[in-house]
Design a protein around this motif. Structure first.
Motif, mmCIF file in Angstrom:
data_model
loop_
_atom_site.group_PDB
_atom_site.id
_atom_site.type_symbol
_atom_site.label_atom_id
_atom_site.label_comp_id
_atom_site.label_asym_id
_atom_site.label_seq_id
_atom_site.Cartn_x
_atom_site.Cartn_y
_atom_site.Cartn_z
ATOM 1 N N ILE A 49 5.053 -12.556 7.844
ATOM 2 C CA ILE A 49 6.254 -11.804 7.452
ATOM 3 C C ILE A 49 7.137 -12.586 6.483
ATOM 4 N N ALA A 50 6.846 -13.876 6.254
ATOM 5 C CA ALA A 50 7.693 -14.668 5.352
ATOM 6 C C ALA A 50 6.893 -15.772 4.696
ATOM 7 N N SER A 56 13.140 -11.563 2.641
ATOM 8 C CA SER A 56 12.870 -10.480 3.576
ATOM 9 C C SER A 56 14.199 -10.018 4.169
ATOM 10 N N HIS A 198 16.158 -14.724 4.363
ATOM 11 C CA HIS A 198 16.108 -13.557 5.250
ATOM 12 C C HIS A 198 17.513 -12.990 5.370
ATOM 13 N N ALA A 222 11.844 -6.571 -1.245
ATOM 14 C CA ALA A 222 11.641 -7.556 -0.181
ATOM 15 C C ALA A 222 10.174 -7.661 0.223
ATOM 16 N N GLU A 223 9.796 -8.834 0.664
ATOM 17 C CA GLU A 223 8.443 -9.069 1.163
ATOM 18 C C GLU A 223 8.207 -8.317 2.470
ATOM 19 N N THR A 224 9.207 -8.346 3.345
ATOM 20 C CA THR A 224 9.137 -7.670 4.638
ATOM 21 C C THR A 224 10.515 -7.126 4.979
ATOM 22 N N ILE A 245 6.186 -3.892 4.861
ATOM 23 C CA ILE A 245 5.556 -5.207 4.947
ATOM 24 C C ILE A 245 4.396 -5.262 3.962
#
Length: 368
Positions: A49-50, A56, A198, A222-224, A245
């Motif tokens: 998730i990161a 994120s 985040h 955002a990445e997630t 995601i």
């Protein structure tokens, strides 16, 4: 003649050719270049998730325990172990964490700091050398951004940055220009300092959409994006799902807060429909049939064009609600774009919108 003469200072400034040339050269991607896979730093189960160099977000409605969830992410990163369903590892040279709170008082920030230390198995009476916690509640958005930028310049050892309250880095949450500027800052900081950011942002009260234009930009870049929501049957339980995601989607998990004030897994919790599934349904205008679109548009237009963007949106809200698709303004804006650009059911000429007409037919109405 003397007054008409322009000095060198009066002439428009020439573009900085050297600076633009440097940016152009640095921005080129070549087939002969080699790039390492961005280091993965936080996982849920086997889903990343990161990663370093990205950002994120967590989102949820008020009282959904977003900060408890973020505390678990930070504690896992600080201790290099699993907390709730998060397990993390920050690489050498990137072990430091910066936690920025823009909303809470110093008293409540101190409580969050203590919670993180307890979750990480660290003493609460000693400052951790790898965790910096700052409270920027009393400052303006511009100063908050400057302070974060200064902190990142001063310490190259940060691997994870938490911004609890990204909305407070801007004056107007619905400002397009401010939203783009803040998201560009997230991309600049994460890339320039090779760290992960985040952010925490609220969901709208009335629906499950991320708040404001900043929410839209965040979801796109955002990445997630994690969504934390209270369970309807048991409000003491908070559920964590992936709203967006890039990696494979993880299995949702749930947590509650124990008597000691720490988040713990809700092991026996059963899931029904996920917030992500609900969000897909709420934004699922592409799942409507052509017949449903035509019924709604026929009711909205009658046999005449509609003048003005806002009038068009209002007419659509009423007519689409009649076919069972009740949505807010933001979704209707996207739906209108879908109707004009993809389905070609609506035509826009100047300030007039036409339903299911050829350009020649639209011109007849223009002439009237």
């Amino acid at each position: 003649m003397e007054n008409e003469r322009k000095t060198e200072c009066d002439m428009p400034a020439a573009p900085d050719e050297h600076r633009l040339s440097d940016i152009l050269s640095a921005s080129q991607i070549k087939a002969t270049d080699t790039y390492e896979t961005p280091p993965q730093i936080i996982w849920i189960d086997n889903s990343t998730i990161a990663t370093l160099g990205n950002f994120s977000a967590s989102t949820g409605k008020a009282k959904s325990k977003k900060t408890f969830n973020v505390s678990a992410i930070v504690a896992a990163s600080l201790a290099g172990k699993q907390v709730l369903n998060y397990h993390a590892h920050l690489p050498d040279g990137k072990r430091r964490i910066l936690y920025v709170d823009t909303e809470q008082s110093r008293f409540h920030c101190h409580n969050v700091l203590a919670r993180i230390l307890r979750l990480a198995g660290l003493p609460t009476t000693t400052d951790s050398e790898n965790l910096d916690f700052i409270c920027l509640r009393e400052y303006s958005p511009a100063i908050r951004i400057e302070v974060i930028d200064y902190a990142l310049r001063q310490n190259q050892g940060y691997g994870l940055v938490i911004i609890d309250g990204i909305r407070d880095l801007m004056l107007d949450i619905n400002s397009t220009s401010e939203s783009v500027e803040v998201i560009n800052k997230m991309m600049e900081w994460s890339s320039k300092y090779n760290l992960h950011i985040h952010c925490v942002l609220h969901l709208n009260k009335g629906d499950n959409n991320v708040r404001g234009h900043i929410g839209t930009e965040m979801s796109n870049k955002a990445e997630t994006v994690l969504v934390i929501s209270k369970n309807n049957e048991c409000p003491s339980v908070s559920e964590v799902h992936a709203l967006h995601i890039r990696e494979k989607e993880f299995k949702p998990f749930a947590f509650t807060v124990d008597e000691g004030g720490l988040p713990v897994m809700a092991e026996d919790h059963s899931f029904c429909e996920t917030p992500r599934q609900k969000l897909k349904q709420r934004a699922g205008f592409m799942d409507l049939t052509i017949e449903q679109h035509r019924e709604a548009l026929s009711a909205a237009f009658g046999d005449k064009p509609i003048r003005g963007f806002e009038n068009m949106l209002q007419a659509m809200m009423t007519s689409y609600e009649a076919v069972g698709f009740k949505r807010g303004r933001n979704v209707m804006v996207k739906l209108l774009l879908y109707l004009t650009d993809t389905l070609k059911l609506v035509i826009k000429r100047d300030k007039l919108f036409y339903y299911d007409m050829t350009p020649a037919e639209a011109m007849l109405f223009d002439e009237e």
